[in-house]
Enzyme design. Structure first.
Site, PDB file in Angstrom:
ATOM      1  N   ASP A 238       0.861  -1.176   0.000  1.00 16.88           N
ATOM      2  CA  ASP A 238       0.000   0.000   0.000  1.00 16.88           C
ATOM      3  C   ASP A 238       0.900   1.229   0.000  1.00 16.88           C
ATOM      4  O   ASP A 238       2.034   1.170   0.479  1.00 16.88           O
ATOM      5  CB  ASP A 238      -0.890  -0.023   1.244  1.00 16.88           C
ATOM      6  CG  ASP A 238      -1.659   1.266   1.414  1.00 16.88           C
ATOM      7  OD1 ASP A 238      -2.372   1.645   0.462  1.00 16.88           O
ATOM      8  OD2 ASP A 238      -1.532   1.905   2.474  1.00 16.88           O
TER       9      ASP A 238
ATOM     10  N   ASP B 156      -1.459  -0.637   6.179  1.00 12.07           N
ATOM     11  CA  ASP B 156      -1.551  -0.062   7.523  1.00 12.07           C
ATOM     12  C   ASP B 156      -2.941   0.404   7.908  1.00 12.07           C
ATOM     13  O   ASP B 156      -3.196   0.715   9.061  1.00 12.07           O
ATOM     14  CB  ASP B 156      -0.599   1.134   7.646  1.00 12.07           C
ATOM     15  CG  ASP B 156      -1.116   2.346   6.887  1.00 12.07           C
ATOM     16  OD1 ASP B 156      -1.574   2.163   5.740  1.00 12.07           O
ATOM     17  OD2 ASP B 156      -1.075   3.461   7.433  1.00 12.07           O
TER      18      ASP B 156
END
Length: 743
Positions: free
Chosen positions: A425, A631
């Site tokens: 990500d 996250d």
């Protein structure tokens, strides 16, 4: 009621088949969803439905197998360690006594066998060795026999018990063997020496196994035992277990923080290295969060406890490590299956050995058959086989924790070395996830007035943006605070979600936000800043426009900076043969810019959370082993879907719950460390299994006497016991080498 997953200590386990029998029996019980037994840590992780089966029933099932399941809620890790220490000391006493009695028995049997009543003296010396030093072998074997099951203790009990009974019979009734023309041999030294060697092996195994659980002990010791609490206006010192949410705690300089919470008074530097790995103390002021077990260095603090007991970060870390140590890798499940059938197969081989020697050696068939059958039973004890995988995994998981990597399950540790694709990500993973102002562009002074006006405008911007919760607004506020700007009062604050804010400062009206928001509210550009705007909009940055009285006076350029570890981590992963991909919901221009900085070729921008999981699914359908690193909450579907999910420790709790691996510091370089550790751990497991299988493949035929026709060599059962103990210790020692591995 939801399914419950708990970890319980188990007393009495001694081998792989012990663990396998507990696991298989519980797993086959209605209401038990899974049961993973870890021989090295002496725990069982049970997942069960309390509506279908009571905990007391699970406890009774384990007891019927000859073991004790500790389910008491007040049975702490410290109590388990104390019990293990007492058992280790008792084992040491038994070992010393067994060895002390075995030495004269062996001397009499080998050198002084002609002295009067030699056999009866050996009988008297052997009795305490079997009845006290080695009594557990016979007790557990008898309990297992009641349920037609067997384990390593069955082999030991059969081997030493038959040798003792045979020798006792020949000692009391020597004429019986003489009547058949056979000499009444006795094997008291064999029984005593085998018990001694196995007890010695178990003692060293126990010591080694305790060393493999050092990571848990170190984590447990990080916590504090007592805390100072203010209740009813009075400061009291009480046990940490008595602390409740909302309690006001007092922390003096040099003391550890008792619980997770927030500072309500005082200023101090806190050593958070046990969590972050960073040894530079962190300044904490009123309103800042603090983590339990970190160390207060200088000033006194008062804090409010927000997370206590099992809710604290330290408790969660301990639970994650315990669950990981209680889980079994796929390779261990295969070993458990082998171990569960190993003992019955060995018993059959021992019987065949006895029958074969009895008939092919008519003159002295009984002694030969007896000696070789005992040797087979003793040397085949599957200790090394049972310890090969769990000891390596526990050391590997402990080493991971030391490097700031929390691994929930053994399967992830085993799988990490096989990864082919790493999907990252962007925000908060490759980038820091904290936007920063990198530059400010102002309209010419003659357009906005004298330089003093810039100071007034900055003051107004700080005052307005301080009221906003948007991350980009926080970036502007932080930038202005560094410039030593001070806020002032505002009137009529109005926020338009996702667009901008409007407020009055003095007689001036300010609009702060996107270009669209400014234009919608009648804003316009002076010519010089309008020309600059065309160039800025072509670059991969977020822009914040400021208009005063509907004239744009400044543009803040905001960007999310690259994680310092990203470039080196991506480069290292590529060198390891990994394909690195990046996913982001950000614009194509921003994604392209960050991907180029990080050295990533494959990326996809403007992607939704479901799009991320679809992307991972597509890679898996192509037959690739995929790890997802993220996250945020939006990453959790992809984290759960990937073969291995890796969460950044600075991310959300949901992301960490979705991923079996967590990087505590959010350092991407730890992915490389985790993969290298996985490779070293799997290599150690394979080495252990090779030597365990090699040992049994070679030793069992030798013990059965296969070399005798060619060399006249027969393996003495006493030597077989020593070899078996050595093989177990060697496997554990090889696993401990992982602690010194360079990763």
């Amino acid at each position: 009621m939801p399914v419950i997953k708990e970890i319980f200590p188990v007393e009495g386990m001694s081998c792989a088949s012990c663990a396998a029998s507990i696991s298989s029996m519980l797993s086959a019980t209605k209401g038990v969803k899974s049961a993973n037994v870890n021989l090295a840590s002496e725990n069982v992780m049970v997942e069960y439905d309390p509506e279908e089966i009571a905990l007391q029933q699970i406890e009774k099932i384990v007891e019927t197998l000859g073991f004790k399941l500790i389910t008491a809620k007040d049975y702490t890790r410290e109590m388990q360690q104390d019990a293990q220490t007492r058992r280790l000391h008792k084992l040491l006493y038994k070992t010393i006594l067994a060895v002390g009695l075995s030495i004269p028995i062996v001397l009499i049997a080998m050198v002084f066998h002609t002295i009067p009543n030699a056999n009866r003296i050996m009988l008297g010396l052997t009795l305490p060795v079997l009845l006290w030093c080695g009594n557990e072998f016979f007790i557990i074997a008898a309990k297992r026999a009641r349920y037609l099951s067997s384990n390593m203790d069955t082999l030991i009990a059969l081997g030493t018990g038959i040798a003792f009974l045979y020798s006792t019979f020949n000692t009391i009734f020597p004429a019986y063997m003489c009547s058949y023309g056979l000499e009444p041999h006795v094997y008291f030294e064999t029984s005593a020496a085998i018990i001694s060697f196995i007890l010695m092996g178990r003692y060293f195994e126990e010591r080694a196994k305790r060393r493999t659980s050092d990571a848990i002990r170190k984590l447990m010791n990080l916590g504090v035992k007592t805390a100072r609490v203010i209740r009813n206006g009075e400061e009291k010192e009480m046990l940490i277990s008595k602390i409740r949410k909302g309690d006001i705690l007092v922390i003096r300089p040099g003391e550890k923080i008792p619980a997770d919470g927030k500072v309500i008074e005082g200023t101090s530097f806190i050593d958070e290295s046990m969590i972050t790995g960073e040894f530079v103390p962190v300044l904490k002021v009123t309103g800042d969060t603090v983590i339990g077990a970190t160390i207060n260095q200088e000033g006194g603090l008062m804090m409010v406890a927000e997370k206590v007991g099992d809710e604290t970060l330290l408790a969660q870390i301990i639970r994650l490590v315990q669950e990981a140590q209680g889980s079994r890798a796929p390779i261990q499940k295969q070993v458990d299956k082998i171990a569960s059938i190993f003992v019955p197969v060995v018993i059959v081989i021992a019987l065949l050995t006895f029958i074969t020697w009895f008939f092919i050696h008519p003159a002295n068939g009984m002694p030969f058959a007896f000696m070789n059958a005992i040797a087979v039973l003793v040397i085949a004890c599957p200790c090394a086989l049972g310890l090969a995988t769990p000891t390596a995994l526990i050391v590997g998981l402990g080493k991971a924790a030391e490097h700031g990597i929390l691994i929930r399950d053994a399967q992830s540790l085993e799988t990490a070395c096989k990864l082919e694709v790493i999907v990252l990500d962007k925000t908060g993973t490759i980038t820091n996830g904290k936007p920063e102002v990198t530059e400010v562009f102002w309209e010419k002074d003659d357009k906005i007035g004298m330089m003093e006006s810039k100071d007034l405008i900055n003051t107004a911007i700080l005052s307005i943006e301080s009221r906003s919760e948007h991350p980009i607004a926080h970036a502007v506020v932080n930038y202005l605070k560094k410039e030593d700007v001070r806020p002032s009062g505002i009137v009529g604050f109005e926020s338009s979600s996702g667009k901008g804010v409007t407020a009055f400062v003095g007689k001036d009206v300010y609009h702060i936000g996107s270009k669209t928001y400014i234009l919608e509210n009648g804003g316009s550009f002076f010519s010089s800043l309008s020309e600059k705007d065309q160039l800025l909009r072509s670059q991969p940055h977020s822009l914040v426009y400021v208009s005063r009285n509907r004239e744009v006076v400044a543009v803040f350029m905001v960007t999310d900076t690259l994680n310092p570890s990203a470039v080196n981590a991506v480069s290292a992963l590529k060198r390891m043969g990994m394909d690195v991909h990046m996913l982001t919901g950000d614009t194509v221009a921003m994604a392209s810019h960050i991907a180029m900085q990080a050295g990533i070729i494959h990326y996809k921008a403007e992607i939704s959370p479901s799009g991320k999981s679809d992307y991972v699914r597509q890679l898996k359908e192509e037959g690739k082993l995929v790890a997802m690193v993220g996250d945020g909450i939006n990453d959790s579907p992809a984290l759960a879907l990937a073969d291995i999910g890796i969460a950044m420790g600075n991310g959300t709790d949901i992301a960490m719950e979705s991923a079996p691996i967590t990087l505590i510091k959010g350092d991407l370089g730890k992915i490389v460390t985790a993969i290298n550790l996985s490779r070293e751990t799997v290599k150690t497991i394979r080495q252990n299994l090779f030597w365990a299988f090699f040992y049994n493949i070679i030793s069992i035929p030798v013990a059965a006497g296969i070399l005798y026709p060619f060399t006249g060599f027969l393996l003495n059962p006493m030597i077989a016991g020593a070899a078996m103990a050595f093989s177990s210790v060697s496997v554990v020692t090889n696993s401990l080498r992982l602690k010194r591995a360079r990763i």
